[in-house]
Design an enzyme around this catalytic site. Structure first.
Site, mmCIF file in Angstrom:
data_model
loop_
_atom_site.group_PDB
_atom_site.id
_atom_site.type_symbol
_atom_site.label_atom_id
_atom_site.label_comp_id
_atom_site.label_asym_id
_atom_site.label_seq_id
_atom_site.Cartn_x
_atom_site.Cartn_y
_atom_site.Cartn_z
ATOM 1 N N LEU A 100 9.412 54.150 69.423
ATOM 2 C CA LEU A 100 8.872 53.252 70.445
ATOM 3 C C LEU A 100 7.584 52.684 69.851
ATOM 4 O O LEU A 100 6.874 53.397 69.119
ATOM 5 C CB LEU A 100 8.556 54.006 71.741
ATOM 6 N N ASP A 101 7.264 51.438 70.183
ATOM 7 C CA ASP A 101 6.042 50.823 69.654
ATOM 8 C C ASP A 101 4.803 51.563 70.155
ATOM 9 O O ASP A 101 4.847 52.261 71.175
ATOM 10 C CB ASP A 101 5.936 49.354 70.114
ATOM 11 N N TYR A 102 3.696 51.324 69.461
ATOM 12 C CA TYR A 102 2.397 51.923 69.811
ATOM 13 C C TYR A 102 2.052 51.690 71.288
ATOM 14 O O TYR A 102 1.563 52.575 71.976
ATOM 15 C CB TYR A 102 1.338 51.282 68.899
ATOM 16 N N LYS A 188 10.837 43.150 73.058
ATOM 17 C CA LYS A 188 9.767 42.136 72.963
ATOM 18 C C LYS A 188 10.303 40.867 72.313
ATOM 19 O O LYS A 188 10.002 39.756 72.761
ATOM 20 C CB LYS A 188 8.596 42.679 72.149
#
Ligand code: URA
Length: 234
Positions: A100-102, A188
């Protein structure tokens, strides 16, 4: 057994990532560094990674974490940022299943079962992941249709997604989006392809396993039903 399969079975990472440990020269078999991916490990061989012995007998563990924003999904970070492993203090060496992204939060599975991680993350298995997504403005019916039939962003194609509108006000819309691919920055980029921005992103479900009521930063072992369900995907 092939060296990458062996290392993955020891819980080091997915088979693909374990190939890199070998080609980076971090693996020794019987005291000798091996970089050839065709290397086989036989019964009684002594295998080390970064000078530390590894073996197949470690208990397999399956964990879910509610990843908060502001941490990375790698074992260590060159910028010294917090990692998801800082939340899970157990003696077994686990790794995150996918990323998962930051700035993304929500359901992250961690395990030392490399085979299972491979099954869950490989696109050919089309494992469903569900995200709760807040986007800028109000996507039109046409935009929702585009997400449902598959979009392209920066030359990358994204498979059709299941999209439902959960709620909206004049500034933003909350969507539930189900995807099966697991590409980098998938949600995104899909939203960017519409010329919109994601304001908030949270994963709520993987392969039918739900995050439920875990608070941010909390983790728990999967129950036996969840564990059996994931293993049935192998
Ligand atoms: N899609 C994204 O864009 N980011 C994530 O972290 C997960 C899915």
């Amino acid at each position: 057994m092939r060296i990458n399969k062996y290392l993955s079975g020891c819980g080091l990472d997915s088979r693909r990532k374990c190939e890199k440990l070998v080609t980076d020269g971090r693996v020794k078999v019987n005291g000798k560094t091996v970089t050839d991916l065709a290397t086989d490990v036989k019964d009684g061989d002594y295998v080390e990674v970064d000078g530390k012995a590894v073996n197949l007998s470690e208990r397999k563990v399956y964990i879910m974490l509610n990843k908060p924003k502001g941490c990375v999904c790698t074992a260590s970070d060159e910028k010294g940022r917090k990692t998801v492993l800082d939340f899970v203090k157990i003696k077994e060496r686990v790794f995150p299943v996918g990323r998962l992204d930051y700035d993304t939060e929500g359901l992250l599975l961690l395990t030392n079962d490399g085979e299972l991680a491979y099954t869950i993350t490989h696109p050919k298995n089309m494992v469903q992941k569900v995200y709760s997504v807040r986007v800028e403005g109000e996507p039109s019916d046409m935009e929702l249709k585009r997400l449902r039939s598959g979009v392209e962003y920066n030359g990358v194609k994204y498979a059709p997604a299941r999209v439902t509108v959960v709620e909206k006000d004049e500034k933003q819309t909350k969507l539930e989006i189900t995807v099966i691919e697991g590409k980098n920055h998938e949600i995104k980029n899909m939203i960017e392809s519409l010329g919109r921005r994601v304001l908030f992103l949270k994963r709520t479900e993987i392969a039918g396993i739900r995050l439920g009521g875990l608070s941010r930063g909390e983790w728990r072992y999967l129950n036996s039903r969840e564990e059996a369900h994931l293993k049935s995907l192998k």
